[in-house]
Design an enzyme around this catalytic site. Structure first.
Site, PDB file in Angstrom:
ATOM      1  N   SER A   1       3.615   2.391   4.275  1.00 52.49           N
ATOM      2  CA  SER A   1       2.711   1.612   3.440  1.00 52.49           C
ATOM      3  C   SER A   1       1.827   0.770   4.337  1.00 52.49           C
ATOM      4  O   SER A   1       1.962   0.795   5.561  1.00 52.49           O
ATOM      5  CB  SER A   1       3.515   0.706   2.498  1.00 52.49           C
ATOM      6  OG  SER A   1       4.052  -0.369   3.260  1.00 52.49           O
ATOM      7  N   LYS A   2       0.949   0.014   3.693  1.00 53.01           N
ATOM      8  CA  LYS A   2      -0.010  -0.801   4.449  1.00 53.01           C
ATOM      9  C   LYS A   2       0.666  -1.749   5.438  1.00 53.01           C
ATOM     10  O   LYS A   2       0.073  -2.130   6.436  1.00 53.01           O
ATOM     11  CB  LYS A   2      -0.861  -1.625   3.478  1.00 53.01           C
ATOM     12  CG  LYS A   2      -1.970  -0.800   2.870  1.00 53.01           C
ATOM     13  CD  LYS A   2      -2.968  -1.698   2.173  1.00 53.01           C
ATOM     14  CE  LYS A   2      -3.931  -0.874   1.346  1.00 53.01           C
ATOM     15  NZ  LYS A   2      -4.305  -1.513   0.107  1.00 53.01           N
ATOM     16  N   ARG A   3       1.895  -2.122   5.112  1.00 51.94           N
ATOM     17  CA  ARG A   3       2.619  -3.013   6.030  1.00 51.94           C
ATOM     18  C   ARG A   3       2.746  -2.404   7.422  1.00 51.94           C
ATOM     19  O   ARG A   3       2.878  -3.097   8.407  1.00 51.94           O
ATOM     20  CB  ARG A   3       4.031  -3.297   5.496  1.00 51.94           C
ATOM     21  CG  ARG A   3       4.092  -4.249   4.343  1.00 51.94           C
ATOM     22  CD  ARG A   3       5.519  -4.473   3.904  1.00 51.94           C
ATOM     23  NE  ARG A   3       6.175  -3.227   3.499  1.00 51.94           N
ATOM     24  CZ  ARG A   3       7.214  -2.701   4.116  1.00 51.94           C
ATOM     25  NH1 ARG A   3       7.755  -3.278   5.149  1.00 51.94           N
ATOM     26  NH2 ARG A   3       7.742  -1.562   3.672  1.00 51.94           N
TER      27      ARG A   3
END
Ligand code: GLU
Length: 468
Positions: A238-240
């Site tokens: 994910s964007k993390r």
């Protein structure tokens, strides 16, 4: 073997994600490998979340990655008649029915069932009411309540589902739009898709879809559910974990060849081989070498591949690709031949086009700024005399070429009784502002006499100023 027909069916609710691109790639490669057909279908029935902008972004990313499609893009919102037609067939056979339970009632009864320790699924209240169409009514599938449905997945093997676990799922919402599970089956049936390759987040939808194929008396496609891509901490990517949009990688200066190569190897392998041309991927890709365990996204490996493709590509092509990045930095214009020579020296040193656009600065700007540390360390007062004599030698030198230059430097180092490095490193700082650059004689040759002398004189002023 019948003609292979695959599809990529993104929902346009955002940019093309790395995971989506990998799914698209596997479908594309599988179709190309088998000389089949690859269809692009935009699943835009979620009116609230689908946007034109996302559609554009997905198409751009597909094109950038070089995944061409043979049919489509189809848009589900333009196929509502087809879904209605198929729905009518199910209604006519008694395999679907209208339901007027409000969503609130359905939810309330679900909660009650949960409390009573029963399965929280639709309780079939409208199954046998014989309702016809009407405002606020949905159409549900009359899902078999007994028996099992088996998914023979090409990647995961056989997975069994109890039909009694499955809902009478909604096929058509009250606004007349089909639901995902229904539209996807109607599309895959009517487009004759025979290989459904997609992320394994859809495994739980598959038994419902299989039952719909059976209800429609349509042959089942083969299913291949590809494991998710994980971040380094082994949670879903994910964007993390960094950029997840394909086009963000373009903006960061990655080449499509690198991303395609990287994504292909994320879940698929061919011995120990890491580097594959597009043609080789098409020749070698098949589903039997797709692994059943999740792949972990490895930024370093992608960088490594990108460095490889930057090195491999003709300098002229890299120079062309680099131009937008140069424009972002407002460097002065230079002709293509000059740019290409500069690029040639940087290809072995830069892992992304962004890195190259930074590293190329000293070739393009009028005057370089010194990195303060490098200037303090290398542009010392005692350099004034050798610099002065170097400027003299170079000024008289004609032609101004790599070999001649090297000789002149060596001669000078000998005369001064110092090692070549003693003069080379300060000159490098004078010419580039930093301590790491392509070969010194190469860059002198490319920068040309005028620029080199100008920069050396500026360095001389700098060291003289320090002497005071
Ligand atoms: N539209 C679905 C999604 O984006 C794909 C469905 C499918 O491949 O069957 O997840």
């Amino acid at each position: 073997m019948e003609q292979v027909i695959t599809r990529f069916a993104p929902s346009p609710t955002g940019y093309l994600h790395i995971g989506g691109a990998r799914t698209a790639l596997f479908n594309w490669l599988f179709a190309r490998h088998h000389g089949g057909k690859f269809i692009l279908r935009i699943e835009d029935t979620d009116r609230e979340r689908s946007t034109e902008e996302s559609i554009r972004a997905i198409l751009d990313a597909m094109q950038w990655l070089g995944m061409d499609w043979d049919e489509g893009p189809y848009y589900q919102t333009q196929r509502l008649d087809v879904y209605r037609d198929y729905l009518q067939r199910l209604l006519d056979k008694g395999l679907a029915y209208y339901c007027d339970c409000s969503p609130e009632d359905v939810e309330r009864r679900r909660q009650e069932a949960l409390k009573a320790g029963k399965k929280p699924k639709y309780d079939g209240r409208c199954r046998d009411k014989g309702l016809g169409p009407g405002p606020g009514r949905v159409v549900r599938f009359r899902c078999p309540q007994v028996g099992t449905t088996v998914l023979n997945d090409l990647i995961k093997g056989a997975i069994e589902f109890e039909n009694s676990e499955l809902d009478d799922l909604v096929l058509q919402r009250s606004d007349g739009y089909p639901t995902y599970n229904f539209a996807v089956v109607v599309d895959d049936v009517s487009m004759k898709v025979n290989y459904v390759i997609r992320g394994d987040d859809h495994v739980n939808n598959t038994p419902r879809q299989i039952l719909l194929y059976q209800a429609l008396e349509a042959p089942l496609p083969r299913f291949a559910h590809v494991p998710m891509i994980l971040g380094p901490d082994r949670t879903r990517l994910s964007k993390r974990h960094g950029a997840t949009s394909v086009m963000a990688y373009k903006d960061q200066g990655y080449l499509p060849e690198a991303l395609v190569n990287y994504l292909a190897r994320l879940g698929w392998s061919y011995g120990d081989q890491e580097i594959f041309s597009r043609q080789e991927l098409i020749e070698k890709f098949d589903l039997d070498r797709v692994g059943a365990s999740a792949g972990v996204f490895d930024q370093e490996k992608l960088l490594w591949l990108n460095a490889h493709y930057i090195k491999e590509k003709p300098a002229g092509e890299i120079a062309g690709l680099l131009k937008p990045f140069l424009a972002q930095r407002n460097y002065p214009e230079h002709d293509d031949a000059y740019l290409e020579r500069a690029v040639t020296t940087l290809q072995p040193r830069c892992r992304t086009l962004q890195e190259m656009a930074d590293a190329i600065a000293f070739y393009l700007v009028e005057e370089v700024d010194y990195d303060p540390k490098a200037a303090t360390k290398f542009l010392k007062p005692e350099l004034a005399a050798p610099l002065r004599s170097l400027i003299e030698t170079l000024r008289g030198m004609e032609p101004f070429q790599e070999e001649e230059l090297e000789k002149a430097f060596r001669r000078m180092a000998e005369e001064m009784g110092v090692k070549l490095g003693k003069i080379a490193q300060p000159v490098r700082v004078a010419l580039t502002g930093v301590t790491a650059s392509p070969g010194l004689f190469e860059i002198i040759d490319i920068l040309g006499k005028e620029t080199v002398l100008r920069r050396l004189e500026k360095a001389l002023e700098f060291v003289e100023a320090r002497a005071q």
